[in-house]
Structure formats: structure tokens, C-alpha cells
Design a protein around this motif. Structure first.
Motif, mmCIF file in Angstrom:
data_model
loop_
_atom_site.group_PDB
_atom_site.id
_atom_site.type_symbol
_atom_site.label_atom_id
_atom_site.label_comp_id
_atom_site.label_asym_id
_atom_site.label_seq_id
_atom_site.Cartn_x
_atom_site.Cartn_y
_atom_site.Cartn_z
ATOM 1 N N ARG A 126 0.665 -1.216 0.088
ATOM 2 C CA ARG A 126 -0.030 0.018 -0.012
ATOM 3 C C ARG A 126 0.819 1.231 -0.052
ATOM 4 O O ARG A 126 0.555 2.428 -0.559
ATOM 5 C CB ARG A 126 -0.785 -0.087 1.228
ATOM 6 N N GLU A 128 0.819 4.393 -2.769
ATOM 7 C CA GLU A 128 0.306 5.556 -2.499
ATOM 8 C C GLU A 128 1.354 6.502 -2.886
ATOM 9 O O GLU A 128 1.127 7.672 -3.373
ATOM 10 C CB GLU A 128 0.127 5.700 -1.086
ATOM 11 N N ILE A 130 1.897 10.675 3.056
ATOM 12 C CA ILE A 130 2.449 9.332 2.590
ATOM 13 C C ILE A 130 4.185 9.326 2.602
ATOM 14 O O ILE A 130 4.897 8.556 2.816
ATOM 15 C CB ILE A 130 1.903 9.143 1.070
#
Length: 408
Positions: A28, A32, A50
Motif C-alpha cells: 500500500r 500511494e 505518505i
């Protein structure tokens, strides 16, 4: 020999970075970051959450590969016209060059040879002729042989303050556009170009794989900063003007003494050809195969950083956020032993450690001691922000940090 060509941006994304993107399904965090990259660069949020989330080692490698490819595309787009014109301009100074390519190394694996001409303190036509001579002077077995024309005609052609950022920009562009391996960039120069090697090699040691000085004079430059840069000295034995031959022998002895005390560093080669004057009849061409055997290590376990009168804010894995705090003559000695980092000398407040798993194990705590005092003990997280910062400073994936630690 063949003409240098440019490569498409599509090829850049898969070939320019020294970090190979793993083929496993992305996590993930990687997904991102990939989405962040998909946003046009002018619209990206530098404070995106992020970018500051901790990354595991595998994810950090994947993110580095993605961000490096993106950065290379940015550099290629920005400098494509300059490389085609063989001229880069920063401020009021322009660095022009000519180049030849040898061998068949693939894109991303080519070496770069920056070869500086002599002359100086002369009319432009004289220095132009010196430049043309330099273009024909050497032929490496492989790589892009590039002879720049000094932006000025002053006596100190190659060690004025504008040279460092121009060379930085030149190297970045050659990596992104012409497929140079950033770990295989070499510096050499003859006469006044040799003067430049004496000066530039210590202060830009972290950008080169090896350097060689031909028939030059060091002026005030020292050799302590050459700890991780193999250095060649080539001089005619009868080249007595300005005591060049005597000083070359003295510097050679100094490097040998440093190497004896520190066998992991200060690798050097010296040739002082008996009876030869300033022109060495091309005997000095033996420097090139000697240099070619070396590849830069961007993460050495010990570094010696000595500031010149032209100061720098980054050297290997150290960075000074406040560039104005760097002073000529400042010396910093830093070493890594396991998870312990020891830094001594003129260490400015706020010194930042640019860390990577190539230097320490970032899954474990590190201990940093500065001039005998423990400045930090703990874990330092890998983040995309650290990678973005490193690549913005230099389009140099091999030296990009995955974690940053700013000391008090």
C-alpha cells in the motif's frame, strides 16, 4: 568512436537508476507513493502524509526506484535542449563542451570522463585552442569523453566558485540523458586543467570514481579530502616552473603516508617522467586505464571532509542544512563501525546524517557520538521524504538517502 545520442523518456524510467525495481506485488505504501508521483510535479504536495510514513527496507527500495525514475525524467525534460546544444548556463556563466563516445556500454552503464583544458589568464582564442587540443588528447577504452570549455579566461579557470554547480548540473544531465553510471564519473585535466583537478577533486570527491592531475599546480589545495577518491599524479621531471615537479613529488609522498596510516583510503598513483618538460608526450595517457578500474563507493564507512574556500553543504552521507555555517578550513572526520557513528571536528549545529541500509542497518538503533558526546541513540525511520530530498539535491540514485537524521 561514435556520436553521442539522447534516449527517450520511456527508456529513462527503466534504465537510469542503479536501483532495480523488485517485481513483487507493491504494498500500500508503494502504491500511494506511485499515486503521488502520478500528480504533475508542480501540483504535488511536499507535505503529503505518505512521504513521512515509515517504510520497511523492501518498500524503501521500491520507492527509491520509482522516485529515481521520476527524477531522471524531470532532469531529462529540463536539460534535453542544453545537452543537445552542448551548453549549460547557470546565472551569468555558461559551460560549453565537446564530446566523443567510445565503446558499446549499454545505457545506464556508460562511464563519463570530464577532461579540463589548460591555458588561463590569456585571450579567448588561446584558451579556445587549448580546449580543442584537450578534445583530442585522450581516448578511454569506453565511455563518454567530454572536454568542457572553461566559462572564463581567468588564471583559475577551473576552480572558481561557479565550476562546482556547473559540473554538478553537467553530471546529472549526462546521467539522465546519455545513460552515464553515476558511480563511473572520472575527472582529469592538463596544466591549468591539472590545477583544477587539485582543487575540485577534494571538494567534489563524492561525485567521482577517480581523478588524475596532469602537469598542474595545487596552489593552496590539500589532499586530506581524497580519502575515498583514487588520485593520480602525472608530471614531467623537468617541469620546474612554479616548482610543479617538486610539489608533485611532495604531494605523492603525503598521499603515500596517509595511505600507510589508513590502508582503506588514499589510493594513489604517481608518475614523474625523468627529463620530460611540461608536455609529457602523451605518456600520461596511462592514467586512463588505471582510473577505469575504480568505481565510486557512495557510502564509504569513513569520510574526511575538509572545506575549501569554495564550501560545500553535502559530502557523501553528511549534509549541512545551513550552508553559510560551512567555513574554509573546517574539517570533519566521520566513521561507521557497525551501528555506531562517530563524528569529530568542526561539526556545525544541525548537521544532518544522510542514512541508508548500505551504511547501517536501519531496522536497528544507531548511536551517534559527536566530539565525544552522545548526540543520538535510537532508530531512524526510512521515508519517501528523505529520498525526495536527496534526489532533488542531486540526480544521483546511488547516493540517495532513505533516512535523514538531523543532529541537535
Amino acid at each position: 568512436m561514435r556520436t553521442i545520442f539522447s534516449t527517450s523518456l520511456a527508456a529513462l524510467a527503466v534504465t537510469t537508476t542503479a536501483v532495480a525495481a523488485p517485481q513483487a506485488r507493491p504494498s500500500r505504501a508503494v502504491t500511494e507513493v506511485s499515486r503521488w508521483i502520478d500528480v504533475p510535479s508542480g501540483a504535488r504536495r511536499a507535505d503529503a502524509a505518505i512521504l513521512n510514513r515509515p517504510l520497511g527496507r523492501a518498500d524503501a527500495d521500491r520507492v527509491l526506484a520509482l522516485l529515481a525514475a521520476d527524477r531522471m525524467q524531470q532532469v531529462a525534460a529540463a536539460d534535453r535542449d542544453a545537452v543537445a546544444a552542448k551548453a549549460i548556463t547557470l546565472g551569468d556563466k555558461t559551460l560549453r563542451w565537446d564530446s566523443r563516445q567510445f565503446g558499446n556500454a549499454p545505457f545506464g552503464k556508460r562511464s563519463l570522463w570530464i577532461s579540463m583544458h589548460g591555458g588561463g589568464n590569456a585571450a579567448p582564442a588561446v584558451n579556445d585552442q587549448q580546449w580543442r587540443n584537450q578534445i583530442r588528447l585522450y581516448e578511454p577504452a569506453e565511455g563518454i569523453y567530454l572536454a568542457p570549455r572553461a566559462p572564463t579566461d581567468t588564471w583559475n579557470l577551473w576552480h572558481e566558485a561557479h565550476i562546482d554547480p556547473l559540473f554538478q548540473r553537467l553530471i546529472d544531465a549526462q546521467v539522465a540523458i546519455n545513460g552515464v553510471d553515476p558511480n563511473r564519473v572520472y575527472l582529469l585535466g592538463y596544466s591549468a586543467g591539472g590545477d583544477g583537478v587539485w582543487q575540485l577533486a577534494p571538494r567534489m570527491a563524492d561525485r567521482f570514481a577517480a581523478a588524475s592531475m596532469m602537469a598542474g599546480h595545487p596552489n593552496e589545495a590539500g589532499v586530506a579530502g581524497l580519502r575515498n577518491l583514487p588520485f593520480g599524479i602525472f608530471m614531467g621531471g623537468a617541469d620546474a616552473a612554479y616548482d610543479r615537479n617538486r610539489i608533485a613529488a611532495e604531494k605523492s609522498a603525503e598521499l603515500a603516508k596517509l595511505h600507510a596510516a589508513d590502508p582503506g583510503g588514499y589510493v594513489s598513483m604517481t608518475r614523474i617522467y625523468p627529463g620530460l618538460p611540461h608536455w609529457m608526450n602523451r605518456k600520461d595517457a596511462e592514467a586512463l586505464p588505471w582510473m577505469a578500474q575504480f568505481t565510486r563507493n557512495p557510502w564509504p564507512k569513513r569520510i574526511v571532509w575538509v572545506q575549501d574556500d569554495v564550501t560545500h553543504d553535502r559530502f557523501y552521507w553528511l549534509h549541512i542544512p545551513d550552508a553559510a555555517s560551512a567555513k574554509a578550513g573546517d574539517r570533519v572526520d566521520a566513521r561507521v563501525e557497525g551501528q555506531a557513528i562517530t563524528i569529530d571536528g568542526a561539526v556545525p549545529a544541525g548537521l544532518t546524517l544522510r542514512l541508508s541500509d548500505r551504511l547501517v542497518d536501519l531496522d536497528k538503533p544507531v548511536r551517534v557520538t559527536v566530539n565525544g558526546r552522545v548526540a543520538f541513540a535510537g532508530k531512524v525511520p526510512r521515508t519517501a521524504a528523505a529520498i525526495v530530498t536527496s534526489l532533488a539535491e542531486r540526480a544521483d540514485p546511488a547516493s540517495a538517502a532513505t533516512a535523514l537524521l538531523r543532529l541537535p
